[in-house]
Design an enzyme around this catalytic site. Structure first.
Site, PDB file in Angstrom:
ATOM      1  N   ASN A 286       0.796  -1.060  -0.160  1.00  9.21           N
ATOM      2  CA  ASN A 286       0.194   0.160   0.018  1.00  9.21           C
ATOM      3  C   ASN A 286       0.687   1.330   0.018  1.00  9.21           C
ATOM      4  O   ASN A 286       2.185   1.113  -0.057  1.00  9.21           O
ATOM      5  CB  ASN A 286      -0.890  -0.122   1.230  1.00  9.21           C
ATOM      6  CG  ASN A 286      -2.380   0.483   0.939  1.00  9.21           C
ATOM      7  OD1 ASN A 286      -2.243   1.676   0.188  1.00  9.21           O
ATOM      8  ND2 ASN A 286      -3.325  -0.159   1.345  1.00  9.21           N
TER       9      ASN A 286
ATOM     10  N   HIS B 261      22.770   2.378  13.211  1.00 13.70           N
ATOM     11  CA  HIS B 261      23.956   3.181  13.292  1.00 13.70           C
ATOM     12  C   HIS B 261      24.535   2.813  14.667  1.00 13.70           C
ATOM     13  O   HIS B 261      23.608   2.367  15.586  1.00 13.70           O
ATOM     14  CB  HIS B 261      23.630   4.891  13.284  1.00 13.70           C
ATOM     15  CG  HIS B 261      22.956   5.076  12.057  1.00 13.70           C
ATOM     16  ND1 HIS B 261      23.750   5.618  11.125  1.00 13.70           N
ATOM     17  CD2 HIS B 261      21.599   4.962  11.595  1.00 13.70           C
ATOM     18  CE1 HIS B 261      23.031   5.962   9.968  1.00 13.70           C
ATOM     19  NE2 HIS B 261      21.816   5.484  10.153  1.00 13.70           N
TER      20      HIS B 261
ATOM     21  N   GLY C 247      -0.642  -1.859   8.839  1.00 13.41           N
ATOM     22  CA  GLY C 247      -0.296  -0.338   8.470  1.00 13.41           C
ATOM     23  C   GLY C 247       0.801   0.179   9.622  1.00 13.41           C
ATOM     24  O   GLY C 247       0.579  -0.244  10.665  1.00 13.41           O
TER      25      GLY C 247
ATOM     26  N   ALA D 298      -0.849  -4.095  13.139  1.00 15.79           N
ATOM     27  CA  ALA D 298      -0.669  -2.372  12.842  1.00 15.79           C
ATOM     28  C   ALA D 298      -0.072  -1.864  14.023  1.00 15.79           C
ATOM     29  O   ALA D 298      -0.365  -1.949  15.182  1.00 15.79           O
ATOM     30  CB  ALA D 298      -2.136  -1.817  12.602  1.00 15.79           C
TER      31      ALA D 298
ATOM     32  N   ARG E 133      12.917  -8.242  16.872  1.00 16.92           N
ATOM     33  CA  ARG E 133      13.518  -9.537  17.189  1.00 16.92           C
ATOM     34  C   ARG E 133      12.727 -10.584  16.179  1.00 16.92           C
ATOM     35  O   ARG E 133      11.544 -10.251  15.418  1.00 16.92           O
ATOM     36  CB  ARG E 133      13.569 -10.115  18.412  1.00 16.92           C
ATOM     37  CG  ARG E 133      12.135 -10.195  19.052  1.00 16.92           C
ATOM     38  CD  ARG E 133      12.274 -10.845  20.469  1.00 16.92           C
ATOM     39  NE  ARG E 133      10.992 -10.454  21.229  1.00 16.92           N
ATOM     40  CZ  ARG E 133      10.879  -9.557  22.020  1.00 16.92           C
ATOM     41  NH1 ARG E 133      11.756  -8.832  22.705  1.00 16.92           N
ATOM     42  NH2 ARG E 133       9.776  -9.469  22.812  1.00 16.92           N
TER      43      ARG E 133
ATOM     44  N   ARG F  17      -0.005 -15.248  19.442  1.00 14.94           N
ATOM     45  CA  ARG F  17      -0.826 -16.699  19.374  1.00 14.94           C
ATOM     46  C   ARG F  17      -0.399 -17.216  18.018  1.00 14.94           C
ATOM     47  O   ARG F  17       0.223 -16.622  17.238  1.00 14.94           O
ATOM     48  CB  ARG F  17      -2.303 -16.486  19.505  1.00 14.94           C
ATOM     49  CG  ARG F  17      -3.174 -15.827  18.091  1.00 14.94           C
ATOM     50  CD  ARG F  17      -4.326 -15.749  18.285  1.00 14.94           C
ATOM     51  NE  ARG F  17      -5.166 -15.181  17.372  1.00 14.94           N
ATOM     52  CZ  ARG F  17      -5.801 -15.845  16.159  1.00 14.94           C
ATOM     53  NH1 ARG F  17      -5.393 -17.297  16.073  1.00 14.94           N
ATOM     54  NH2 ARG F  17      -6.463 -15.342  15.026  1.00 14.94           N
TER      55      ARG F  17
END
Length: 193
Positions: free
Chosen positions: A82, A112, A138, A156, A162, A179
C-alpha cells in the site's frame, strides 16, 4: 574492501563514500520517477522499479515508495504494498511470495552505532528476511537483522525488533507473538491496512 563491499557484508562503512552517494542518488531518481508515474499504468510504474529492484511474477506497489539503493531488495511473486513503503536496503531485504504490506510501513536493514563518536564516522546494517504469505499491517516498522517467518500477521503499529516464528500473530512495541495461526483459520482482522 570497498565501502560498498563492507556495507553489503553488514560491516561498519562510510555512507559518505562517493560510490554509495551516487548509488543512493540513482535510487532516489528511480523512486521519484516511480512516484510521479501515471497511476493508471501499473506496468510502466513497475518497469521503473525493475531497473533496480528484483521481483519475480506479479508485483504491485502503490506510490509513494522510497529506498536507499534498490538493488538490495528482492520481492517474491504476488507482492503488494500500500502507500508510503520505505525500505532502507543497505543490506539485503528479502520478502517472500504473497506478501501484503499495509500503508506507511518501514523496513530497515540500516543501523547506526549507539556511541555518538562512532556514529559520526560510520554506519552498518543487517539483512532483513520476510517469509511467504506475510501480512504487515499499517505503520509497522521492521528493524535490522529481523527474520519474520512464513504465514505471519504483524499487527498495525508494531515495531519488530526480533525474529518472529512461522505461523504467528504478533503485535506491539516491541512486537511479541500473541498466538499461533492454525491452517484452517479464516483471515485475521488485527493487522489493518
Amino acid at each position: 574492501m570497498t565501502e560498498k563491499e563492507k556495507m553489503l557484508a553488514g560491516l561498519a562503512y562510510s555512507g559518505r563514500d562517493a560510490e554509495l552517494v551516487n548509488d543512493r542518488k540513482e535510487a532516489k531518481v528511480m523512486c521519484h520517477r516511480f512516484n510521479l508515474a501515471d497511476p493508471r499504468d501499473s506496468q510502466a510504474r513497475m518497469a521503473i522499479l525493475a531497473e533496480r529492484v528484483q521481483f519475480s511474477g506479479d508485483a504491485h506497489m502503490e506510490p509513494s515508495f522510497y529506498c536507499d539503493y534498490g538493488y538490495n531488495i528482492v520481492l517474491g511473486a504476488n507482492f503488494y504494498s500500500n502507500h508510503n513503503l520505505t525500505i532502507l536496503d543497505v543490506c539485503k531485504v528479502t520478502i517472500g511470495e504473497n506478501a501484503f504490506i499495509g500503508p506507511n510501513v518501514m523496513i530497515s536493514a540500516a543501523s547506526h552505532p549507539i556511541d555518538p563518536v562512532e556514529r559520526l564516522h560510520g554506519e552498518d546494517g543487517a539483512p532483513v528476511w520476510i517469509g511467504d504469505n506475510v501480512w504487515l499491517g499499517g505503520n509497522v516498522a521492521v528493524l535490522p537483522g529481523v527474520r519474520i517467518g512464513h504465514n505471519c500477521v504483524i499487527g498495525a503499529g508494531s515495531v519488530v525488533t526480533r525474529d518472529i516464528p512461522d505461523n504467528s500473530v504478533a503485535v506491539g512495541n516491541p512486537c511479541r507473538v500473541v498466538r499461533e495461526i492454525t491452517p484452517s483459520e479464516p483471515s485475521a482482522v488485527m493487522a489493518g491496512g
